[in-house]
Motif scaffolding. Structure first.
Motif, PDB file in Angstrom:
ATOM      1  N   ARG A 143      -1.604  12.367  -8.254  1.00  0.00           N
ATOM      2  CA  ARG A 143      -1.094  10.997  -8.179  1.00  0.00           C
ATOM      3  C   ARG A 143       0.424  10.973  -8.030  1.00  0.00           C
ATOM      4  O   ARG A 143       1.099  10.070  -8.469  1.00  0.00           O
ATOM      5  CB  ARG A 143      -1.552  10.159  -9.367  1.00  0.00           C
ATOM      6  CG  ARG A 143      -3.072   9.991  -9.404  1.00  0.00           C
ATOM      7  CD  ARG A 143      -3.543   8.943 -10.344  1.00  0.00           C
ATOM      8  NE  ARG A 143      -3.068   7.606 -10.063  1.00  0.00           N
ATOM      9  CZ  ARG A 143      -3.690   6.718  -9.289  1.00  0.00           C
ATOM     10  NH1 ARG A 143      -4.806   7.042  -8.694  1.00  0.00           N
ATOM     11  NH2 ARG A 143      -3.186   5.520  -9.118  1.00  0.00           N
ATOM     12  N   MET A 144       0.956  12.008  -7.392  1.00  0.00           N
ATOM     13  CA  MET A 144       2.391  12.108  -7.146  1.00  0.00           C
ATOM     14  C   MET A 144       2.694  11.639  -5.726  1.00  0.00           C
ATOM     15  O   MET A 144       1.793  11.445  -4.912  1.00  0.00           O
ATOM     16  CB  MET A 144       2.870  13.557  -7.311  1.00  0.00           C
ATOM     17  CG  MET A 144       2.704  14.122  -8.704  1.00  0.00           C
ATOM     18  SD  MET A 144       3.764  13.393  -9.930  1.00  0.00           S
ATOM     19  CE  MET A 144       5.291  14.238  -9.615  1.00  0.00           C
ATOM     20  N   SER A 145       3.972  11.509  -5.437  1.00  0.00           N
ATOM     21  CA  SER A 145       4.442  11.151  -4.103  1.00  0.00           C
ATOM     22  C   SER A 145       3.763  12.035  -3.057  1.00  0.00           C
ATOM     23  O   SER A 145       3.593  13.228  -3.271  1.00  0.00           O
ATOM     24  CB  SER A 145       5.957  11.335  -4.013  1.00  0.00           C
ATOM     25  OG  SER A 145       6.609  10.618  -5.030  1.00  0.00           O
TER      26      SER A 145
ATOM     27  N   TYR B  80       0.836  -1.204   0.000  1.00  0.00           N
ATOM     28  CA  TYR B  80       0.000   0.000   0.000  1.00  0.00           C
ATOM     29  C   TYR B  80       0.869   1.252   0.000  1.00  0.00           C
ATOM     30  O   TYR B  80       1.871   1.325   0.700  1.00  0.00           O
ATOM     31  CB  TYR B  80      -0.940  -0.019   1.212  1.00  0.00           C
ATOM     32  CG  TYR B  80      -1.817  -1.244   1.169  1.00  0.00           C
ATOM     33  CD1 TYR B  80      -3.010  -1.247   0.451  1.00  0.00           C
ATOM     34  CD2 TYR B  80      -1.419  -2.425   1.786  1.00  0.00           C
ATOM     35  CE1 TYR B  80      -3.792  -2.380   0.366  1.00  0.00           C
ATOM     36  CE2 TYR B  80      -2.203  -3.567   1.706  1.00  0.00           C
ATOM     37  CZ  TYR B  80      -3.380  -3.540   0.994  1.00  0.00           C
ATOM     38  OH  TYR B  80      -4.149  -4.674   0.900  1.00  0.00           O
ATOM     39  N   LYS B  81       0.455   2.224  -0.797  1.00  0.00           N
ATOM     40  CA  LYS B  81       1.206   3.453  -0.987  1.00  0.00           C
ATOM     41  C   LYS B  81       0.277   4.639  -0.798  1.00  0.00           C
ATOM     42  O   LYS B  81      -0.846   4.636  -1.303  1.00  0.00           O
ATOM     43  CB  LYS B  81       1.779   3.459  -2.413  1.00  0.00           C
ATOM     44  CG  LYS B  81       2.523   4.691  -2.808  1.00  0.00           C
ATOM     45  CD  LYS B  81       3.949   4.597  -2.376  1.00  0.00           C
ATOM     46  CE  LYS B  81       4.681   5.903  -2.691  1.00  0.00           C
ATOM     47  NZ  LYS B  81       5.686   6.197  -1.727  1.00  0.00           N
ATOM     48  N   VAL B  82       0.732   5.657  -0.090  1.00  0.00           N
ATOM     49  CA  VAL B  82      -0.026   6.898   0.087  1.00  0.00           C
ATOM     50  C   VAL B  82       0.478   7.899  -0.950  1.00  0.00           C
ATOM     51  O   VAL B  82       1.680   8.133  -1.058  1.00  0.00           O
ATOM     52  CB  VAL B  82       0.151   7.460   1.517  1.00  0.00           C
ATOM     53  CG1 VAL B  82      -0.599   8.776   1.667  1.00  0.00           C
ATOM     54  CG2 VAL B  82      -0.313   6.448   2.557  1.00  0.00           C
ATOM     55  N   ILE B  83      -0.464   8.458  -1.721  1.00  0.00           N
ATOM     56  CA  ILE B  83      -0.117   9.435  -2.755  1.00  0.00           C
ATOM     57  C   ILE B  83      -1.076  10.617  -2.684  1.00  0.00           C
ATOM     58  O   ILE B  83      -2.098  10.556  -2.007  1.00  0.00           O
ATOM     59  CB  ILE B  83      -0.155   8.812  -4.173  1.00  0.00           C
ATOM     60  CG1 ILE B  83      -1.573   8.341  -4.514  1.00  0.00           C
ATOM     61  CG2 ILE B  83       0.872   7.694  -4.305  1.00  0.00           C
ATOM     62  CD1 ILE B  83      -1.758   7.943  -5.980  1.00  0.00           C
TER      63      ILE B  83
ATOM     64  N   LYS C  45      12.873  16.542  -8.420  1.00  0.00           N
ATOM     65  CA  LYS C  45      13.374  15.444  -9.246  1.00  0.00           C
ATOM     66  C   LYS C  45      13.191  14.095  -8.553  1.00  0.00           C
ATOM     67  O   LYS C  45      13.302  13.049  -9.183  1.00  0.00           O
ATOM     68  CB  LYS C  45      14.841  15.660  -9.601  1.00  0.00           C
ATOM     69  CG  LYS C  45      15.799  15.613  -8.422  1.00  0.00           C
ATOM     70  CD  LYS C  45      17.206  15.923  -8.882  1.00  0.00           C
ATOM     71  CE  LYS C  45      18.175  15.915  -7.727  1.00  0.00           C
ATOM     72  NZ  LYS C  45      19.517  16.312  -8.169  1.00  0.00           N
ATOM     73  N   TYR C  46      12.867  14.113  -7.270  1.00  0.00           N
ATOM     74  CA  TYR C  46      12.655  12.877  -6.513  1.00  0.00           C
ATOM     75  C   TYR C  46      11.183  12.445  -6.493  1.00  0.00           C
ATOM     76  O   TYR C  46      10.860  11.380  -6.009  1.00  0.00           O
ATOM     77  CB  TYR C  46      13.161  13.029  -5.082  1.00  0.00           C
ATOM     78  CG  TYR C  46      14.658  13.228  -5.024  1.00  0.00           C
ATOM     79  CD1 TYR C  46      15.528  12.155  -5.192  1.00  0.00           C
ATOM     80  CD2 TYR C  46      15.212  14.489  -4.823  1.00  0.00           C
ATOM     81  CE1 TYR C  46      16.892  12.324  -5.166  1.00  0.00           C
ATOM     82  CE2 TYR C  46      16.577  14.666  -4.785  1.00  0.00           C
ATOM     83  CZ  TYR C  46      17.411  13.589  -4.963  1.00  0.00           C
ATOM     84  OH  TYR C  46      18.779  13.751  -4.924  1.00  0.00           O
ATOM     85  N   ALA C  47      10.299  13.278  -7.001  1.00  0.00           N
ATOM     86  CA  ALA C  47       8.867  12.950  -7.018  1.00  0.00           C
ATOM     87  C   ALA C  47       8.579  11.915  -8.101  1.00  0.00           C
ATOM     88  O   ALA C  47       9.207  11.912  -9.162  1.00  0.00           O
ATOM     89  CB  ALA C  47       8.040  14.207  -7.261  1.00  0.00           C
ATOM     90  N   ILE C  48       7.629  11.049  -7.809  1.00  0.00           N
ATOM     91  CA  ILE C  48       7.238   9.993  -8.741  1.00  0.00           C
ATOM     92  C   ILE C  48       5.728  10.065  -8.939  1.00  0.00           C
ATOM     93  O   ILE C  48       4.983  10.268  -7.985  1.00  0.00           O
ATOM     94  CB  ILE C  48       7.628   8.603  -8.180  1.00  0.00           C
ATOM     95  CG1 ILE C  48       9.134   8.533  -7.956  1.00  0.00           C
ATOM     96  CG2 ILE C  48       7.144   7.494  -9.086  1.00  0.00           C
ATOM     97  CD1 ILE C  48       9.576   7.310  -7.180  1.00  0.00           C
ATOM     98  N   ARG C  49       5.286   9.873 -10.178  1.00  0.00           N
ATOM     99  CA  ARG C  49       3.853   9.827 -10.484  1.00  0.00           C
ATOM    100  C   ARG C  49       3.442   8.356 -10.547  1.00  0.00           C
ATOM    101  O   ARG C  49       4.107   7.548 -11.173  1.00  0.00           O
ATOM    102  CB  ARG C  49       3.540  10.525 -11.803  1.00  0.00           C
ATOM    103  CG  ARG C  49       2.041  10.616 -12.064  1.00  0.00           C
ATOM    104  CD  ARG C  49       1.727  11.376 -13.337  1.00  0.00           C
ATOM    105  NE  ARG C  49       2.307  12.700 -13.369  1.00  0.00           N
ATOM    106  CZ  ARG C  49       1.710  13.813 -12.944  1.00  0.00           C
ATOM    107  NH1 ARG C  49       0.500  13.756 -12.461  1.00  0.00           N
ATOM    108  NH2 ARG C  49       2.318  14.974 -13.012  1.00  0.00           N
ATOM    109  N   TYR C  50       2.305   8.038  -9.915  1.00  0.00           N
ATOM    110  CA  TYR C  50       1.808   6.669  -9.835  1.00  0.00           C
ATOM    111  C   TYR C  50       0.531   6.539 -10.656  1.00  0.00           C
ATOM    112  O   TYR C  50      -0.555   6.844 -10.182  1.00  0.00           O
ATOM    113  CB  TYR C  50       1.564   6.289  -8.365  1.00  0.00           C
ATOM    114  CG  TYR C  50       2.837   6.317  -7.565  1.00  0.00           C
ATOM    115  CD1 TYR C  50       3.653   5.194  -7.490  1.00  0.00           C
ATOM    116  CD2 TYR C  50       3.248   7.471  -6.914  1.00  0.00           C
ATOM    117  CE1 TYR C  50       4.842   5.212  -6.778  1.00  0.00           C
ATOM    118  CE2 TYR C  50       4.436   7.511  -6.205  1.00  0.00           C
ATOM    119  CZ  TYR C  50       5.226   6.377  -6.145  1.00  0.00           C
ATOM    120  OH  TYR C  50       6.408   6.407  -5.445  1.00  0.00           O
TER     121      TYR C  50
END
Length: 139
Positions: free
Chosen positions: A14-16, A6-9, A24-29
């Motif tokens: 829908r990013m970190s 499970y991931k909280v976004i 640059k460390y952010a990720i889109r899910y």
């Protein structure tokens, strides 16, 4: 079959959840796609149980012990800006014991490149946190 994690976004982007979306460390899910951690970082942090993800989300949303959400009184947030998604881990998971106490791009650069945290206190990750090189986004 692999077990869901499970991931909280952030709901809207829908990013970190914690890292600024412009970092640059952010990720889109995105649902149905793989998401990978930036090379040289700890990895993508996920929770083993939905309950721990909910506890973490409540904590960053400002839900106190009384269960009354802080965001209802905050003019910037009309509703909880976070959500929990299911993911399937990619790669070998590991337990981490220290994380950066700050999440700005500059602080994360220092954490990963300059190893500055040897000189300042580190922060412990939430219980039941695992990191993986990548995840497949189910939800």
């Amino acid at each position: 079959m692999r077990k869901y994690k499970y991931k909280v976004i952030k709901k809207k982007s829908r990013m970190s959840a914690i890292v600024n979306g412009n970092s640059k460390y952010a990720i889109r899910y995105l649902k149905g796609y793989n998401a990978y951690a930036r090379e040289g970082t700890l990895g993508i942090m996920v929770f083993d149980t939905r309950g721990m993800a909910q506890f973490f989300m409540n904590n960053i949303s400002g839900v106190g012990f009384g269960g009354r959400p802080f965001y209802n009184n905050n003019p910037f947030y009309k509703t909880n800006p976070y959500t929990i998604i299911r993911v399937l881990p990619i790669g070998r998971g590991k337990t981490i014991y220290e994380i950066s106490p700050e999440v700005t791009t500059i602080d994360l650069d220092s954490f990963y490149n300059d190893n500055i945290l040897r000189f300042i206190p580190t922060t412990y990750p939430p219980d039941e946190t695992m990191v993986y090189p990548g995840v497949f986004v189910v939800d």
